[in-house]
Write a protein that holds these residues in place. Structure first.
Motif, PDB file in Angstrom:
ATOM      1  N   PRO A 159       0.956  -1.360   0.007  1.00 33.76           N
ATOM      2  CA  PRO A 159       0.057   0.088  -0.112  1.00 33.76           C
ATOM      3  C   PRO A 159       0.784   1.322   0.001  1.00 33.76           C
ATOM      4  O   PRO A 159       1.923   1.289   0.512  1.00 33.76           O
ATOM      5  CB  PRO A 159      -0.695  -0.213   1.348  1.00 33.76           C
ATOM      6  N   VAL A 160       0.411   2.410  -0.317  1.00 30.20           N
ATOM      7  CA  VAL A 160       0.978   3.699  -0.453  1.00 30.20           C
ATOM      8  C   VAL A 160       0.852   4.318   0.794  1.00 30.20           C
ATOM      9  O   VAL A 160      -0.541   4.832   0.896  1.00 30.20           O
ATOM     10  CB  VAL A 160       0.817   4.488  -1.785  1.00 30.20           C
ATOM     11  N   ARG A 161       1.790   4.364   1.669  1.00 25.63           N
ATOM     12  CA  ARG A 161       1.643   4.969   3.134  1.00 25.63           C
ATOM     13  C   ARG A 161       2.859   5.882   3.159  1.00 25.63           C
ATOM     14  O   ARG A 161       3.682   5.367   4.013  1.00 25.63           O
ATOM     15  CB  ARG A 161       1.527   4.107   3.977  1.00 25.63           C
ATOM     16  N   ASP A 162       3.015   6.812   2.439  1.00 24.21           N
ATOM     17  CA  ASP A 162       4.234   7.713   2.653  1.00 24.21           C
ATOM     18  C   ASP A 162       4.147   8.409   4.097  1.00 24.21           C
ATOM     19  O   ASP A 162       5.275   8.996   4.030  1.00 24.21           O
ATOM     20  CB  ASP A 162       4.224   8.653   1.407  1.00 24.21           C
ATOM     21  N   THR A 163       3.348   8.442   4.823  1.00 24.37           N
ATOM     22  CA  THR A 163       3.662   9.116   6.102  1.00 24.37           C
ATOM     23  C   THR A 163       3.784   8.168   7.379  1.00 24.37           C
ATOM     24  O   THR A 163       3.987   8.557   8.427  1.00 24.37           O
ATOM     25  CB  THR A 163       2.523  10.172   6.533  1.00 24.37           C
ATOM     26  N   VAL A 164       3.664   6.773   6.906  1.00 30.06           N
ATOM     27  CA  VAL A 164       3.674   5.934   8.219  1.00 30.06           C
ATOM     28  C   VAL A 164       5.174   5.701   8.636  1.00 30.06           C
ATOM     29  O   VAL A 164       6.207   5.986   7.820  1.00 30.06           O
ATOM     30  CB  VAL A 164       3.135   4.643   7.853  1.00 30.06           C
ATOM     31  N   LEU A 165       5.312   5.384   9.963  1.00 25.45           N
ATOM     32  CA  LEU A 165       6.459   4.884  10.565  1.00 25.45           C
ATOM     33  C   LEU A 165       6.530   3.548  10.614  1.00 25.45           C
ATOM     34  O   LEU A 165       5.858   2.695  11.552  1.00 25.45           O
ATOM     35  CB  LEU A 165       6.935   5.654  11.830  1.00 25.45           C
ATOM     36  N   VAL A 166       7.871   2.785  10.192  1.00 27.02           N
ATOM     37  CA  VAL A 166       7.954   1.556  10.378  1.00 27.02           C
ATOM     38  C   VAL A 166       8.549   0.928  11.678  1.00 27.02           C
ATOM     39  O   VAL A 166       9.656   1.454  11.746  1.00 27.02           O
ATOM     40  CB  VAL A 166       8.543   0.896   8.965  1.00 27.02           C
ATOM     41  N   GLU A 167       7.781   0.402  12.523  1.00 26.38           N
ATOM     42  CA  GLU A 167       8.255   0.054  13.795  1.00 26.38           C
ATOM     43  C   GLU A 167       9.320  -1.206  13.635  1.00 26.38           C
ATOM     44  O   GLU A 167      10.561  -1.547  14.120  1.00 26.38           O
ATOM     45  CB  GLU A 167       7.310  -0.227  14.587  1.00 26.38           C
ATOM     46  N   SER A 168       9.021  -2.116  12.840  1.00 27.19           N
ATOM     47  CA  SER A 168       9.883  -3.272  12.583  1.00 27.19           C
ATOM     48  C   SER A 168       9.248  -4.109  11.342  1.00 27.19           C
ATOM     49  O   SER A 168       8.321  -3.804  10.840  1.00 27.19           O
ATOM     50  CB  SER A 168       9.513  -4.538  13.647  1.00 27.19           C
ATOM     51  N   ALA A 169      10.278  -4.858  10.826  1.00 21.96           N
ATOM     52  CA  ALA A 169       9.724  -5.616   9.445  1.00 21.96           C
ATOM     53  C   ALA A 169      10.834  -6.990   9.464  1.00 21.96           C
ATOM     54  O   ALA A 169      12.111  -6.675   9.781  1.00 21.96           O
ATOM     55  CB  ALA A 169      10.352  -4.736   8.207  1.00 21.96           C
ATOM     56  N   THR A 170      10.166  -7.991   9.238  1.00 24.07           N
ATOM     57  CA  THR A 170      10.867  -9.208   9.410  1.00 24.07           C
ATOM     58  C   THR A 170      10.558 -10.066   8.150  1.00 24.07           C
ATOM     59  O   THR A 170       9.326 -10.322   7.652  1.00 24.07           O
ATOM     60  CB  THR A 170      10.548 -10.116  10.627  1.00 24.07           C
TER      61      THR A 170
ATOM     62  N   VAL B 111      24.323  -2.909   4.406  1.00 25.33           N
ATOM     63  CA  VAL B 111      23.620  -4.311   4.844  1.00 25.33           C
ATOM     64  C   VAL B 111      22.400  -4.116   5.408  1.00 25.33           C
ATOM     65  O   VAL B 111      22.494  -3.159   6.310  1.00 25.33           O
ATOM     66  CB  VAL B 111      24.527  -5.079   5.711  1.00 25.33           C
ATOM     67  N   TYR B 112      21.111  -4.422   4.823  1.00 28.81           N
ATOM     68  CA  TYR B 112      20.151  -4.315   5.474  1.00 28.81           C
ATOM     69  C   TYR B 112      19.293  -5.472   6.241  1.00 28.81           C
ATOM     70  O   TYR B 112      17.962  -5.187   6.763  1.00 28.81           O
ATOM     71  CB  TYR B 112      19.080  -3.885   4.145  1.00 28.81           C
ATOM     72  N   GLY B 113      20.186  -6.395   6.592  1.00 30.46           N
ATOM     73  CA  GLY B 113      19.783  -7.393   7.534  1.00 30.46           C
ATOM     74  C   GLY B 113      20.807  -8.475   7.675  1.00 30.46           C
ATOM     75  O   GLY B 113      21.651  -8.593   6.710  1.00 30.46           O
ATOM     76  N   THR B 114      20.816  -9.254   8.740  1.00 26.32           N
ATOM     77  CA  THR B 114      21.856 -10.037   9.076  1.00 26.32           C
ATOM     78  C   THR B 114      21.376 -11.251   9.735  1.00 26.32           C
ATOM     79  O   THR B 114      20.662 -11.118  10.844  1.00 26.32           O
ATOM     80  CB  THR B 114      23.308  -9.579   9.764  1.00 26.32           C
ATOM     81  N   TYR B 115      21.839 -12.458   9.179  1.00 27.61           N
ATOM     82  CA  TYR B 115      21.390 -13.635  10.029  1.00 27.61           C
ATOM     83  C   TYR B 115      22.664 -14.634  10.234  1.00 27.61           C
ATOM     84  O   TYR B 115      23.187 -14.851   9.361  1.00 27.61           O
ATOM     85  CB  TYR B 115      20.223 -14.525   9.114  1.00 27.61           C
ATOM     86  N   GLU B 116      22.754 -15.033  11.422  1.00 29.76           N
ATOM     87  CA  GLU B 116      23.904 -16.047  11.667  1.00 29.76           C
ATOM     88  C   GLU B 116      23.196 -16.908  12.745  1.00 29.76           C
ATOM     89  O   GLU B 116      22.439 -16.644  13.559  1.00 29.76           O
ATOM     90  CB  GLU B 116      24.872 -15.278  12.608  1.00 29.76           C
ATOM     91  N   ALA B 117      23.555 -18.244  12.550  1.00 36.36           N
ATOM     92  CA  ALA B 117      23.190 -19.550  13.292  1.00 36.36           C
ATOM     93  C   ALA B 117      24.207 -20.665  13.176  1.00 36.36           C
ATOM     94  O   ALA B 117      24.937 -20.567  12.274  1.00 36.36           O
ATOM     95  CB  ALA B 117      21.971 -19.845  13.056  1.00 36.36           C
ATOM     96  N   GLY B 118      24.240 -21.277  14.408  1.00 34.99           N
ATOM     97  CA  GLY B 118      24.932 -22.658  14.301  1.00 34.99           C
ATOM     98  C   GLY B 118      24.071 -23.865  13.771  1.00 34.99           C
ATOM     99  O   GLY B 118      23.311 -23.561  12.942  1.00 34.99           O
ATOM    100  N   ALA B 119      24.544 -25.099  14.445  1.00 34.49           N
ATOM    101  CA  ALA B 119      23.591 -26.264  13.703  1.00 34.49           C
ATOM    102  C   ALA B 119      21.987 -25.957  13.938  1.00 34.49           C
ATOM    103  O   ALA B 119      21.861 -25.335  14.902  1.00 34.49           O
ATOM    104  CB  ALA B 119      24.282 -27.490  14.591  1.00 34.49           C
ATOM    105  N   ALA B 120      21.351 -26.495  12.773  1.00 33.65           N
ATOM    106  CA  ALA B 120      19.689 -26.183  13.115  1.00 33.65           C
ATOM    107  C   ALA B 120      19.124 -27.646  12.595  1.00 33.65           C
ATOM    108  O   ALA B 120      19.838 -28.235  11.805  1.00 33.65           O
ATOM    109  CB  ALA B 120      19.469 -25.001  12.339  1.00 33.65           C
ATOM    110  N   PRO B 121      17.878 -27.767  12.631  1.00 31.56           N
ATOM    111  CA  PRO B 121      17.385 -29.036  12.361  1.00 31.56           C
ATOM    112  C   PRO B 121      17.235 -28.799  10.777  1.00 31.56           C
ATOM    113  O   PRO B 121      17.472 -27.649  10.154  1.00 31.56           O
ATOM    114  CB  PRO B 121      15.887 -28.815  12.955  1.00 31.56           C
TER     115      PRO B 121
ATOM    116  N   VAL C 125      14.266 -16.341  10.351  1.00 30.06           N
ATOM    117  CA  VAL C 125      13.709 -15.014  10.670  1.00 30.06           C
ATOM    118  C   VAL C 125      14.857 -14.150  10.602  1.00 30.06           C
ATOM    119  O   VAL C 125      15.691 -14.017  11.462  1.00 30.06           O
ATOM    120  CB  VAL C 125      12.692 -14.909  11.973  1.00 30.06           C
ATOM    121  N   VAL C 126      14.539 -12.810   9.839  1.00 24.64           N
ATOM    122  CA  VAL C 126      15.652 -12.027   9.528  1.00 24.64           C
ATOM    123  C   VAL C 126      14.830 -10.695   9.681  1.00 24.64           C
ATOM    124  O   VAL C 126      14.021 -10.218   9.383  1.00 24.64           O
ATOM    125  CB  VAL C 126      16.166 -11.985   8.398  1.00 24.64           C
ATOM    126  N   ASP C 127      15.476  -9.893  10.882  1.00 24.31           N
ATOM    127  CA  ASP C 127      15.043  -8.508  10.910  1.00 24.31           C
ATOM    128  C   ASP C 127      15.672  -7.611   9.955  1.00 24.31           C
ATOM    129  O   ASP C 127      16.989  -7.442   9.694  1.00 24.31           O
ATOM    130  CB  ASP C 127      15.536  -7.900  12.454  1.00 24.31           C
TER     131      ASP C 127
END
Length: 347
Positions: A88-99, A146-156, A162-164
């Motif tokens: 949507p076009v929302r040129d005045t909103v403030l983005v608190e978070s994006a994942t 850089v607009y986001g970073t993900y780092e993890a060890g061994a995983a299932p 999930v990246v902020d």
């Protein structure tokens, strides 16, 4: 040309020549009353390959799963973009978070190794059906910011990543303009230097909707009195990959998906007389398990042969013949068989 999903060697083709007939012969429709026919010769021969060559060719991947990571010299990058028309076009909103949420469903390499990537902004328009590794090497994305970073060890094997994301970047996606500073061309995921595993993620072509790449945006109005949460899961994505010098053993012919290595085979069929009818031709390739990299997520190893149509360009070949796809020969562990009578007839 034989395009294979694993490393193969020991090449042979079998050809048999008999007269063709549109129906089983009977006394009424036989060419002569006596069978076998007197002036028809039937031959069964084995022809060894007289030459071969393996080479790398970048092609668009655009499959159901997208890869990102590094392992054993292989590198995969993942570009994706949510459809800008859905924002949507929302040129005045403030983005608190994006994942950004991605569903990991496979891996290759060291399952215990660290996995990570950085998120970068794509700078120009692109097409998931045509983009290749060489397409992203120059002026495709911003390598500095850089607009986001993900780092993890061994995983299932299966889990959510999930990246902020940088809120300023996502806020730009809600603006009406698409100038040089406010682009909506999407993101590309670049593996970090410590990564030693390649992971596979569900794409926008997957199902059900719960496994699709998802963007979650929480935004407020300027006064901070109204909060809104929006989800987006429609877009385009693919992956591009590269590995150098895979074809190191001249005694083998190579083929690999992801980074595409292909091999050509040459058979001298001059011993077959012109006008002969090819009733059956079976090519056999023997897998070299010691140099074959398959993972336990590989459901099948489909092998696809194609007839080369150019004397000077081995990338010009006929389309798939589904009946010619190779599979492991029954009763063997490493022999792949291909039905290629049309190819031999063409030669």
């Amino acid at each position: 040309l034989f395009d294979i999903v694993s490393t193969l060697g020991s090449l042979a083709v079998l050809a048999m020549f008999i007269a063709a007939c549109c129906e089983d012969p009977t006394e009424e429709n036989a060419l002569t009353a006596a069978l076998p026919l007197e002036e028809v010769e039937v031959h069964d021969t084995t022809i060894l390959a007289s030459g071969s060559m393996s080479f790398k060719q970048f092609i668009p991947m655009n499959g159901k799963l997208n890869l990102v990571g590094t392992s054993d010299g292989y590198t995969a990058l993942l570009p994706l973009a949510f459809f800008s028309a859905a924002f949507p076009v929302r040129d005045t909103v403030l983005v608190e978070s994006a994942t950004l949420t991605l569903k990991a469903v496979s891996w290759s390499g060291d399952s215990t190794a660290p996995f990570g990537f950085t998120v970068h902004r794509i700078l120009r328009n692109w097409d998931q059906t045509s983009i290749t590794w060489d397409s992203v090497q120059s002026a495709f994305y911003d390598p500095v910011n850089v607009y986001g970073t993900y780092e993890a060890g061994a995983a299932p094997d299966t889990h959510n990543v999930v990246v902020d994301l940088d809120t300023a970047l996502v806020r730009a996606w809600l603006q009406p303009s698409t100038d040089t500073t406010t682009t909506k061309f999407g993101l590309i995921l670049i593996p970090t230097a410590t990564t030693n595993i390649v992971r596979g993620f569900e794409s926008f072509e997957s199902s059900p909707d719960s496994v699709l790449p998802r963007l979650k945006i929480i935004a407020t109005n300027v006064a901070g009195t109204t909060r809104d949460t929006s989800f987006f899961n429609l877009g385009v994505d693919t992956f591009v990959g590269n590995i150098e010098n895979l074809n190191t053993d001249p005694g083998l012919v190579y083929a690999q998906a992801g980074v595409v290595y292909r091999s050509t085979l040459l058979f001298d069929v001059s011993c077959v007389p012109q006008g002969a009818i090819i009733n059956k031709a079976e090519m056999q390739l023997v897998l070299d398990p010691g140099t074959t990299g398959l993972t336990r997520f590989t459901a099948d190893t489909v092998v696809s042969p194609h007839v080369i149509l150019s004397a000077t360009d081995n990338t010009v070949f006929e389309v798939d013949r589904p009946s010619a796809f190779g599979r492991r020969k029954e009763g063997t562990s490493n022999v792949f068989a291909f039905s290629v009578p049309q190819a031999v007839q063409y030669w």
